[in-house]
Design an enzyme around this catalytic site. Sequence first.
Site, PDB file in Angstrom:
ATOM      1  N   THR A 153       0.454  -8.901  -7.431  1.00  0.00           N
ATOM      2  CA  THR A 153       0.000  -9.146  -6.061  1.00  0.00           C
ATOM      3  C   THR A 153      -1.442  -9.636  -6.122  1.00  0.00           C
ATOM      4  O   THR A 153      -2.210  -9.194  -6.972  1.00  0.00           O
ATOM      5  CB  THR A 153       0.094  -7.842  -5.253  1.00  0.00           C
ATOM      6  OG1 THR A 153       1.437  -7.348  -5.343  1.00  0.00           O
ATOM      7  CG2 THR A 153      -0.258  -8.054  -3.796  1.00  0.00           C
ATOM      8  N   TYR A 202      -0.313   2.267 -19.623  1.00  0.00           N
ATOM      9  CA  TYR A 202      -0.060   1.975 -18.207  1.00  0.00           C
ATOM     10  C   TYR A 202       1.441   2.048 -17.914  1.00  0.00           C
ATOM     11  O   TYR A 202       1.883   2.753 -17.003  1.00  0.00           O
ATOM     12  CB  TYR A 202      -0.603   0.590 -17.881  1.00  0.00           C
ATOM     13  CG  TYR A 202      -0.441   0.160 -16.432  1.00  0.00           C
ATOM     14  CD1 TYR A 202      -1.105   0.826 -15.402  1.00  0.00           C
ATOM     15  CD2 TYR A 202       0.353  -0.937 -16.102  1.00  0.00           C
ATOM     16  CE1 TYR A 202      -0.975   0.415 -14.080  1.00  0.00           C
ATOM     17  CE2 TYR A 202       0.492  -1.354 -14.784  1.00  0.00           C
ATOM     18  CZ  TYR A 202      -0.179  -0.677 -13.769  1.00  0.00           C
ATOM     19  OH  TYR A 202      -0.035  -1.097 -12.468  1.00  0.00           O
ATOM     20  N   PHE A 257      -8.208  -2.456  -4.416  1.00  0.00           N
ATOM     21  CA  PHE A 257      -7.746  -3.734  -3.851  1.00  0.00           C
ATOM     22  C   PHE A 257      -6.586  -3.502  -2.871  1.00  0.00           C
ATOM     23  O   PHE A 257      -6.717  -3.730  -1.656  1.00  0.00           O
ATOM     24  CB  PHE A 257      -7.357  -4.655  -5.019  1.00  0.00           C
ATOM     25  CG  PHE A 257      -6.451  -5.792  -4.670  1.00  0.00           C
ATOM     26  CD1 PHE A 257      -6.715  -6.623  -3.587  1.00  0.00           C
ATOM     27  CD2 PHE A 257      -5.309  -6.056  -5.442  1.00  0.00           C
ATOM     28  CE1 PHE A 257      -5.851  -7.683  -3.272  1.00  0.00           C
ATOM     29  CE2 PHE A 257      -4.458  -7.101  -5.129  1.00  0.00           C
ATOM     30  CZ  PHE A 257      -4.726  -7.913  -4.039  1.00  0.00           C
ATOM     31  N   THR A 261     -12.198   2.340 -10.393  1.00  0.00           N
ATOM     32  CA  THR A 261     -12.085   0.877 -10.415  1.00  0.00           C
ATOM     33  C   THR A 261     -12.181   0.286  -9.010  1.00  0.00           C
ATOM     34  O   THR A 261     -12.104  -0.929  -8.837  1.00  0.00           O
ATOM     35  CB  THR A 261     -10.735   0.436 -11.032  1.00  0.00           C
ATOM     36  OG1 THR A 261      -9.664   1.048 -10.295  1.00  0.00           O
ATOM     37  CG2 THR A 261     -10.626   0.855 -12.485  1.00  0.00           C
ATOM     38  N   GLY A 262     -12.328   1.136  -8.012  1.00  0.00           N
ATOM     39  CA  GLY A 262     -12.499   0.674  -6.630  1.00  0.00           C
ATOM     40  C   GLY A 262     -13.949   0.802  -6.209  1.00  0.00           C
ATOM     41  O   GLY A 262     -14.804   1.126  -7.020  1.00  0.00           O
TER      42      GLY A 262
HETATM   43  P1  NAD Z   1      -7.415  -1.098  -8.076  1.00  0.00           P
HETATM   44  O1  NAD Z   1      -7.983  -0.789  -9.405  1.00  0.00           O
HETATM   45  O2  NAD Z   1      -8.132  -2.085  -7.215  1.00  0.00           O
HETATM   46  O3  NAD Z   1      -7.198   0.210  -7.217  1.00  0.00           O
HETATM   47  C1  NAD Z   1      -6.928   1.482  -7.788  1.00  0.00           C
HETATM   48  C2  NAD Z   1      -7.761   2.510  -7.066  1.00  0.00           C
HETATM   49  O4  NAD Z   1      -7.456   3.806  -7.595  1.00  0.00           O
HETATM   50  C3  NAD Z   1      -9.268   2.306  -7.263  1.00  0.00           C
HETATM   51  O5  NAD Z   1      -9.934   2.357  -6.027  1.00  0.00           O
HETATM   52  C4  NAD Z   1      -9.676   3.461  -8.177  1.00  0.00           C
HETATM   53  O6  NAD Z   1     -11.013   3.855  -8.006  1.00  0.00           O
HETATM   54  C5  NAD Z   1      -8.666   4.525  -7.749  1.00  0.00           C
HETATM   55  N1  NAD Z   1      -8.456   5.573  -8.757  1.00  0.00           N
HETATM   56  C6  NAD Z   1      -8.144   5.423 -10.074  1.00  0.00           C
HETATM   57  N2  NAD Z   1      -8.030   6.624 -10.661  1.00  0.00           N
HETATM   58  C7  NAD Z   1      -8.270   7.561  -9.708  1.00  0.00           C
HETATM   59  C8  NAD Z   1      -8.307   8.979  -9.697  1.00  0.00           C
HETATM   60  N3  NAD Z   1      -8.063   9.699 -10.815  1.00  0.00           N
HETATM   61  N4  NAD Z   1      -8.595   9.612  -8.540  1.00  0.00           N
HETATM   62  C9  NAD Z   1      -8.832   8.920  -7.403  1.00  0.00           C
HETATM   63  N5  NAD Z   1      -8.816   7.569  -7.347  1.00  0.00           N
HETATM   64  C10 NAD Z   1      -8.537   6.892  -8.488  1.00  0.00           C
HETATM   65  O7  NAD Z   1      -5.908  -1.595  -8.342  1.00  0.00           O
HETATM   66  P2  NAD Z   1      -4.827  -2.210  -7.333  1.00  0.00           P
HETATM   67  O8  NAD Z   1      -4.479  -3.554  -7.824  1.00  0.00           O
HETATM   68  O9  NAD Z   1      -5.268  -2.031  -5.946  1.00  0.00           O
HETATM   69  O10 NAD Z   1      -3.580  -1.260  -7.635  1.00  0.00           O
HETATM   70  C11 NAD Z   1      -3.295  -0.138  -6.798  1.00  0.00           C
HETATM   71  C12 NAD Z   1      -1.997   0.517  -7.256  1.00  0.00           C
HETATM   72  O11 NAD Z   1      -0.914  -0.424  -7.177  1.00  0.00           O
HETATM   73  C13 NAD Z   1      -2.042   1.020  -8.692  1.00  0.00           C
HETATM   74  O12 NAD Z   1      -1.343   2.254  -8.762  1.00  0.00           O
HETATM   75  C14 NAD Z   1      -1.304  -0.044  -9.459  1.00  0.00           C
HETATM   76  O13 NAD Z   1      -0.707   0.470 -10.610  1.00  0.00           O
HETATM   77  C15 NAD Z   1      -0.278  -0.509  -8.443  1.00  0.00           C
HETATM   78  N6  NAD Z   1       0.146  -1.890  -8.708  1.00  0.00           N
HETATM   79  C16 NAD Z   1      -0.673  -2.945  -8.406  1.00  0.00           C
HETATM   80  C17 NAD Z   1      -0.248  -4.238  -8.670  1.00  0.00           C
HETATM   81  C18 NAD Z   1      -1.090  -5.444  -8.342  1.00  0.00           C
HETATM   82  O14 NAD Z   1      -0.654  -6.572  -8.599  1.00  0.00           O
HETATM   83  N7  NAD Z   1      -2.245  -5.318  -7.750  1.00  0.00           N
HETATM   84  C19 NAD Z   1       1.005  -4.449  -9.279  1.00  0.00           C
HETATM   85  C20 NAD Z   1       1.782  -3.346  -9.594  1.00  0.00           C
HETATM   86  C21 NAD Z   1       1.353  -2.069  -9.281  1.00  0.00           C
END
Ligand code: NAD
Length: 325
Positions: free
Chosen positions: A178, A148, A14, A38-39
């Site tokens: 977000t 987490y 995302f 998860t992407g």
């Molecule tokens: P998301 O699940 O949409 O994106 C995470 C991405 O990481 C996915 O595309 C997944 O396939 C990839 N991924 C996971 N493990 C992996 C690995 N071992 N190797 C390669 N790729 C891997 O989540 P998001 O909401 O986009 O969050 C992205 C980052 O921002 C994360 O680190 C999350 O902790 C951080 N974050 C997000 C939010 C939010 O509100 N969205 C808030 C705080 C922190």
Amino acid sequence: MIRPVVAITGGAGFLGSHLCERFLAEGYQVICIDNFLTGAVANVEHLMTDGHFRLVRADVSEHLAVVGRVDAVLHFASPASPIDYLRLPIDTLRVGSNGTYNALELAREKGARFVLASTSEAYGDPQVHPQPETYWGNVNPVGPRGVYDEAKRFAEAMTMAFHRAHGVDTAILRIFNTFGPRMRPFDGRAIPTFVRQALLGEPITVAGDGSQTRSICYVDDLVEGVFRVLNSDMPGPVNIGNPHEISMLDLAEWIRELTGTASQVTFVPRPQDDPEIRRPDITLATTRLGWAPRTPVEQGLRQTIAWFQEHPRLWSVENLAGAVS
Ligand code: NAD
């Protein structure tokens, strides 16, 4: 013109996909590294025809190598929604530990600036409100959410260790909730869940009595914050989030109103260790980066709802199975 090169782990997620778009628009060459845990490729498919975009399938917890120059590493790979990290506890801990180590090694090898996507979850169930970066948090390490929260706290410690021991140019972002287009409708986070339920005319499920609060930031503002931090010399940690705090019940009612649904709110049990309150103190980001969220929450909600309406294939049963299996 020599384009700066940015490697974005988790770039097909995302937030990562919005970052890929923004950095391409800013004239960067973007290397998106993702294992699609998860992407999805669909999140970045529209960028594939851009000659400055490269998609690499790799598990960054195992190995991370990039040929050629890299000027910046944005480490965003990690399951992020409670549904994801509760079903993927070991992957979550591994990407926060091994994955962060590998991403930092890449930055060290290339002499690149490194930005860690940490989280407001590092504050746990906070006893200080709003949360400034100086607050150390209140996390239950052995509760289900600990996988987490502690992975991110470890990732922060590892980032500081590379900075102190190896002089790597690092920054830590503590990202608060977000939202925006490309959230998965079944990822369990409040906004996509409420929007999906409202659009399907299903009951809107609010946890507990709905009095617990979150502060919600539209994705474009988060991306602007990441861009500014990368182009600063700030080490962080720095909070990036919208101080607009809202109770989950009010959020559900707001989404009911904006979608015009006939769905009613129902109440379901609260998950264990679910934080009561959450609001960023953004004084540091404002004074040091001139950053503040610009998108009114209602506008962000309208844009998100519109995106969900434009992507009806997300509602298919097949997609549901894929998302929750
Ligand atoms: P998301 O699940 O949409 O994106 C995470 C991405 O990481 C996915 O595309 C997944 O396939 C990839 N991924 C996971 N493990 C992996 C690995 N071992 N190797 C390669 N790729 C891997 O989540 P998001 O909401 O986009 O969050 C992205 C980052 O921002 C994360 O680190 C999350 O902790 C951080 N974050 C997000 C939010 C939010 O509100 N969205 C808030 C705080 C922190």
